[in-house]
Scaffold this motif. Sequence first.
Motif, PDB file in Angstrom:
ATOM      1  N   THR A   9       0.846  -1.204   0.000  1.00 10.83           N
ATOM      2  CA  THR A   9       0.000   0.000   0.000  1.00 10.83           C
ATOM      3  C   THR A   9       0.880   1.252   0.000  1.00 10.83           C
ATOM      4  N   ARG A  12       2.458   1.753  -3.374  1.00 12.80           N
ATOM      5  CA  ARG A  12       1.471   2.311  -4.302  1.00 12.80           C
ATOM      6  C   ARG A  12       1.323   3.828  -4.088  1.00 12.80           C
ATOM      7  N   GLU A  13       1.292   4.217  -2.811  1.00  9.34           N
ATOM      8  CA  GLU A  13       1.139   5.650  -2.490  1.00  9.34           C
ATOM      9  C   GLU A  13       2.362   6.451  -2.960  1.00  9.34           C
TER      10      GLU A  13
END
Length: 204
Positions: A9, A12-13
């Motif tokens: 996550t 991805r950020e």
Amino acid sequence: MTTSRPSLTRLREEAADCRACHLWKDATQTVFGEGPAHAPVMLVGEQPGDKEDLAGKPFVGPAGQMFDRALKDAGIDRGKTYVTNAVKHFKFVPRGKIRLHQKPNTPEIKACRQWYERELATINPALVVAMGATAAQSVFGKITPINKNRGRLIDLDDGRKALVTVHPSYLLRLPDEDAKAHEYRRFVDDLRLAAAHLRHDKAA
Ligand code: URA
């Protein structure tokens, strides 16, 4: 306990703000990979197309439909795979209302490789499938001809296996129906090799 899901996550950020090359300027968004955090196989395409750029997800347009059908015919559940692209922004030239796909060049592929490497380290798949020349260049870190290398498992330096095959868009572009059917069968055969390796790896 720290799991790799938050780190995927986070990755991805981070990738959402990537400015490592110029492609972010005209693209709608970074299209990061998608799939379970510990998928046993990572399938790598070239770059998002028009539909993927708008949706923010890989392989959801016409090439994605071809890809989905071939995965199914090869007995691979897409939901259990991690699907990504070598280049994570859509490269195009505007032609009226249409955005025409442009092949990424070597500096763009190299600039984006950090994300592929970090996805690979996080997901830790046993097998990487490179679909098309751009993906093969990223996976092997050098230009790797498709026809000479397709159809067999290749050892990567890090102990994983790689499989090279064509990009699903190639099948869409073939004008002749017989050639299309023939090349589709070859593509599915390549993916069947991946499926067999995954079954073998699981049983080991
Ligand atoms: N082609 C690719 O290489 N990737 C996508 O996500 C869509 C089309």
